[in-house]
Motif scaffolding. Structure first.
Motif, PDB file in Angstrom:
ATOM      1  N   VAL A 112     -14.665   6.552   7.696  1.00  0.00           N
ATOM      2  CA  VAL A 112     -13.052   6.785   7.352  1.00  0.00           C
ATOM      3  C   VAL A 112     -12.683   7.228   6.140  1.00  0.00           C
ATOM      4  O   VAL A 112     -14.082   6.014   5.097  1.00  0.00           O
ATOM      5  N   PHE A 113     -12.823   8.581   6.111  1.00  0.00           N
ATOM      6  CA  PHE A 113     -12.890   8.607   4.430  1.00  0.00           C
ATOM      7  C   PHE A 113     -11.799   8.586   3.451  1.00  0.00           C
ATOM      8  O   PHE A 113     -10.719   8.592   4.285  1.00  0.00           O
ATOM      9  N   VAL A 114     -11.578   7.513   2.930  1.00  0.00           N
ATOM     10  CA  VAL A 114     -10.384   6.992   2.031  1.00  0.00           C
ATOM     11  C   VAL A 114     -10.294   8.208   0.175  1.00  0.00           C
ATOM     12  O   VAL A 114     -11.037   8.626  -0.707  1.00  0.00           O
ATOM     13  N   GLU A 115      -9.297   8.906   1.155  1.00  0.00           N
ATOM     14  CA  GLU A 115      -9.135  10.199  -0.500  1.00  0.00           C
ATOM     15  C   GLU A 115      -8.128   9.368  -1.553  1.00  0.00           C
ATOM     16  O   GLU A 115      -7.216   8.762  -1.672  1.00  0.00           O
ATOM     17  N   TYR A 116      -8.843  10.639  -2.910  1.00  0.00           N
ATOM     18  CA  TYR A 116      -7.000  10.232  -3.498  1.00  0.00           C
ATOM     19  C   TYR A 116      -5.768  10.272  -3.319  1.00  0.00           C
ATOM     20  O   TYR A 116      -5.075  11.267  -2.799  1.00  0.00           O
ATOM     21  N   PRO A 117      -5.364   9.739  -3.860  1.00  0.00           N
ATOM     22  CA  PRO A 117      -3.902   9.543  -3.739  1.00  0.00           C
ATOM     23  C   PRO A 117      -3.507  11.031  -3.927  1.00  0.00           C
ATOM     24  O   PRO A 117      -3.081  11.673  -4.677  1.00  0.00           O
ATOM     25  N   SER A 118      -2.109  11.719  -3.542  1.00  0.00           N
ATOM     26  CA  SER A 118      -0.818  13.117  -3.961  1.00  0.00           C
ATOM     27  C   SER A 118      -0.326  12.189  -5.234  1.00  0.00           C
ATOM     28  O   SER A 118      -0.437  10.662  -5.679  1.00  0.00           O
ATOM     29  N   PHE A 119      -0.256  13.241  -5.891  1.00  0.00           N
ATOM     30  CA  PHE A 119       0.483  12.924  -7.088  1.00  0.00           C
ATOM     31  C   PHE A 119       1.863  11.916  -6.919  1.00  0.00           C
ATOM     32  O   PHE A 119       2.267  11.385  -8.085  1.00  0.00           O
ATOM     33  N   ASP A 120       3.677  12.137  -5.692  1.00  0.00           N
ATOM     34  CA  ASP A 120       3.643  11.284  -5.512  1.00  0.00           C
ATOM     35  C   ASP A 120       3.172   9.923  -5.527  1.00  0.00           C
ATOM     36  O   ASP A 120       4.513   9.398  -5.684  1.00  0.00           O
ATOM     37  N   MET A 154      -5.939  -2.770   0.914  1.00  0.00           N
ATOM     38  CA  MET A 154      -6.118  -2.781   2.013  1.00  0.00           C
ATOM     39  C   MET A 154      -5.706  -3.235   3.264  1.00  0.00           C
ATOM     40  O   MET A 154      -5.513  -4.178   4.367  1.00  0.00           O
ATOM     41  N   ILE A 155      -7.242  -3.677   3.121  1.00  0.00           N
ATOM     42  CA  ILE A 155      -8.018  -5.121   4.347  1.00  0.00           C
ATOM     43  C   ILE A 155      -7.365  -5.696   4.176  1.00  0.00           C
ATOM     44  O   ILE A 155      -7.332  -6.862   5.566  1.00  0.00           O
ATOM     45  N   SER A 156      -7.710  -6.489   3.059  1.00  0.00           N
ATOM     46  CA  SER A 156      -6.712  -8.050   3.424  1.00  0.00           C
ATOM     47  C   SER A 156      -5.316  -8.430   3.074  1.00  0.00           C
ATOM     48  O   SER A 156      -5.020  -9.479   4.089  1.00  0.00           O
ATOM     49  N   THR A 157      -4.493  -7.090   3.208  1.00  0.00           N
ATOM     50  CA  THR A 157      -2.994  -6.866   3.135  1.00  0.00           C
ATOM     51  C   THR A 157      -2.771  -6.947   4.756  1.00  0.00           C
ATOM     52  O   THR A 157      -2.426  -7.572   5.312  1.00  0.00           O
ATOM     53  N   LEU A 158      -3.522  -6.251   5.377  1.00  0.00           N
ATOM     54  CA  LEU A 158      -3.922  -5.747   7.132  1.00  0.00           C
ATOM     55  C   LEU A 158      -4.502  -7.428   7.497  1.00  0.00           C
ATOM     56  O   LEU A 158      -2.974  -7.713   8.757  1.00  0.00           O
ATOM     57  N   ALA A 159      -4.604  -7.648   6.898  1.00  0.00           N
ATOM     58  CA  ALA A 159      -5.600  -9.657   7.550  1.00  0.00           C
ATOM     59  C   ALA A 159      -4.324 -10.166   7.697  1.00  0.00           C
ATOM     60  O   ALA A 159      -3.754 -10.832   8.146  1.00  0.00           O
ATOM     61  N   ILE A 161      -4.734   3.787   7.704  1.00  0.00           N
ATOM     62  CA  ILE A 161      -4.139   2.757   7.919  1.00  0.00           C
ATOM     63  C   ILE A 161      -3.888   3.312   9.803  1.00  0.00           C
ATOM     64  O   ILE A 161      -4.626   2.349  10.290  1.00  0.00           O
ATOM     65  N   ASP A 162      -4.135   4.450  10.453  1.00  0.00           N
ATOM     66  CA  ASP A 162      -3.993   4.369  11.231  1.00  0.00           C
ATOM     67  C   ASP A 162      -5.488   4.474  12.625  1.00  0.00           C
ATOM     68  O   ASP A 162      -5.190   3.739  13.411  1.00  0.00           O
ATOM     69  N   GLU A 163      -5.959   4.468  11.240  1.00  0.00           N
ATOM     70  CA  GLU A 163      -7.832   5.681  12.220  1.00  0.00           C
ATOM     71  C   GLU A 163      -8.337   3.636  11.866  1.00  0.00           C
ATOM     72  O   GLU A 163      -8.776   3.402  12.826  1.00  0.00           O
ATOM     73  N   ILE A 164      -8.086   2.642  10.963  1.00  0.00           N
ATOM     74  CA  ILE A 164      -7.695   1.164  11.536  1.00  0.00           C
ATOM     75  C   ILE A 164      -7.129   0.127  12.620  1.00  0.00           C
ATOM     76  O   ILE A 164      -7.936  -0.693  13.057  1.00  0.00           O
ATOM     77  N   LEU A 165      -5.674   0.844  12.622  1.00  0.00           N
ATOM     78  CA  LEU A 165      -5.775   0.707  13.517  1.00  0.00           C
ATOM     79  C   LEU A 165      -5.939   0.791  15.138  1.00  0.00           C
ATOM     80  O   LEU A 165      -6.142   0.094  15.651  1.00  0.00           O
ATOM     81  N   ILE A 222       0.742  -1.300   0.465  1.00  0.00           N
ATOM     82  CA  ILE A 222       0.199   0.389   0.307  1.00  0.00           C
ATOM     83  C   ILE A 222       0.664   1.246   0.383  1.00  0.00           C
ATOM     84  O   ILE A 222       2.142   1.170   0.344  1.00  0.00           O
ATOM     85  N   VAL A 223       0.521   2.321  -1.187  1.00  0.00           N
ATOM     86  CA  VAL A 223       1.132   2.973  -0.834  1.00  0.00           C
ATOM     87  C   VAL A 223       0.534   4.596   0.154  1.00  0.00           C
ATOM     88  O   VAL A 223      -0.393   5.171  -0.367  1.00  0.00           O
ATOM     89  N   GLY A 224       1.087   4.943   0.559  1.00  0.00           N
ATOM     90  CA  GLY A 224       0.235   6.151   0.848  1.00  0.00           C
ATOM     91  C   GLY A 224      -0.176   5.653   2.199  1.00  0.00           C
ATOM     92  O   GLY A 224      -0.751   4.629   2.813  1.00  0.00           O
ATOM     93  N   GLN A 225      -1.694   6.445   2.250  1.00  0.00           N
ATOM     94  CA  GLN A 225      -3.006   6.153   3.154  1.00  0.00           C
ATOM     95  C   GLN A 225      -2.380   6.133   5.091  1.00  0.00           C
ATOM     96  O   GLN A 225      -3.574   5.130   5.642  1.00  0.00           O
ATOM     97  N   GLU A 226      -1.587   6.218   5.655  1.00  0.00           N
ATOM     98  CA  GLU A 226      -1.061   6.174   6.335  1.00  0.00           C
ATOM     99  C   GLU A 226      -2.181   6.507   7.232  1.00  0.00           C
ATOM    100  O   GLU A 226      -2.704   5.731   8.602  1.00  0.00           O
ATOM    101  N   HIS A 227      -2.767   8.163   7.276  1.00  0.00           N
ATOM    102  CA  HIS A 227      -3.994   8.143   8.496  1.00  0.00           C
ATOM    103  C   HIS A 227      -5.065   7.634   8.298  1.00  0.00           C
ATOM    104  O   HIS A 227      -5.164   7.174   9.718  1.00  0.00           O
TER     105      HIS A 227
END
Length: 354
Positions: free
Chosen positions: A190-198, A68-73, A42-46, A35-40
């Motif tokens: 939790v809102f999952v937003e679009y990723p940044s350019f990078d 994201m969810i299947s990888t977390l499992a 992942i934190d809220e899921i944890l 998973i790239v990004g989405q740290e906030h």
């Protein structure tokens, strides 16, 4: 884990507290392979996982919610089940059903319960708003009581048990919005937003080549259960509890001390479960950040995720483009953070006295 003078296990030691902080780092390292990004997110899921809560994820298609969810499992070494919610899905397709089984040797027949996909540690309820209320309600008992009733028999679910549901916010035709009772079962929305350019650049680079990543489990079910117990041992001051109550009670239209803008913009507010989830979430967030006590900052950081689906703005607010998140931020801005200010403010004296 340390003991008090009477031998009870209820004192949080520094070594215990650091375990959750270290666990977060190890989980993020493994998730970062896929998973790239989405740290906030992942934190809220944890935070929900270690608070024994459930999560509603909302975002447009293609943002890797399911991945994201299947990888977390996998990183948590837990059993994983995905339920694709559709208009023709029946409750038995979720919980399981009783079948008649015959013993060929004796000819004796008896009912046997065949478990449904709900019997897993991590359950992904994909596009939960695409199935009728009857099937949505099949999750109610499971999420709250951690059991299902089929026929006359109750069946215990696994432990830990964690439901993550997804919703698509852009398609409304053919959907069944979750009733308030169902939404209230979710600790966070939790809102999952679009990723940044990078981040999107990195996603494109990784997913269009031959690179494959192997995710290793870092926590077992037993370790997760121990960490969930640690979260409940985190101390919280009376001042922070009063701050939580101040935020939540200000969402309740028509109550004493509620700001005028809430009465003008909100249809109804949050109930006591919001208070419980804000406190538990604050405790988990403190440990994830490496602290051993809850601060006002923890509550403010989680207020939107806990309250946005528990308070509903009215038609006037909707027509002006005002969301529940906007109202929550105004409430936070209007609420003093120190104990002295809260106790001296006449408006909050009314809230505490009501």
């Amino acid at each position: 884990m340390s003991h008090d003078a009477a031998g009870n296990v209820d004192v949080l030691s520094e070594a215990d507290a650091s375990r959750l902080h270290e666990a977060r780092k190890r989980i993020l390292d493994q998730l970062g392979k896929v998973i790239v990004g989405q740290e906030h997110v992942i934190d809220e899921i944890l935070i929900c996982l270690f608070s024994r809560g459930h999560v509603m994820l909302e975002g447009v298609p293609g943002l890797a919610k399911t991945l994201m969810i299947s990888t977390l499992a996998k990183t948590l070494d837990l059993s994983f089940s995905r339920i694709q919610f559709t208009p023709d899905l029946m409750p038995a397709d979720v919980t399981g059903t009783e079948i008649i089984e015959e013993d060929r040797a004796t000819g004796h027949r008896e009912f046997r319960f065949m478990q449904g996909p709900l019997f897993a540690n991590v359950v992904l309820a994909d596009e939960i708003n695409r199935t009728p209320p009857k099937t949505q309600a099949a999750l109610l008992e499971a999420m709250q009581e951690r059991q299902v009733t089929v026929g006359r028999n109750r069946h215990e679910l696994g432990n830990p048990f964690f439901v993550l549901a997804t919703q698509n916010p852009i398609e409304q035709e053919g959907t069944y919005p979750l009733p308030e009772a169902q939404q209230d079962r979710f600790m966070f929305k939790v809102f999952v937003e679009y990723p940044s350019f990078d981040e999107e650049f990195e996603v494109a680079r990784r997913t269009t080549g031959t690179q494959t990543s192997v995710v290793e489990p870092v926590l077992t079910a037993e370790e997760i259960l121990r960490l969930q117990q640690l979260v409940r041992q985190v101390p919280i001051s009376d001042h922070v509890v009063r701050y939580v109550l101040s935020l939540v009670r200000q969402t309740r239209v028509g109550s004493e001390g509620v700001p005028d803008f809430v009465n003008e913009l909100v249809g109804w507010g949050a109930g006591p479960r919001a208070v419980q989830f804000l406190i538990l979430g604050g405790k988990a967030r403190a440990l994830l950040k490496g602290r051993f006590h809850v601060q006002v900052e923890d509550i403010q950081a989680l207020a939107n995720a806990v309250l946005r689906h528990r308070m509903v703005v009215n038609f006037a607010a909707e027509s002006d483009g005002i969301t529940s998140d906007d109202v929550i931020q105004r409430i936070i801005a209007a609420t003093p953070t120190t104990e002295d200010e809260l106790s001296r403010d006449a408006r909050f004296q009314k809230i505490f006295a009501s």
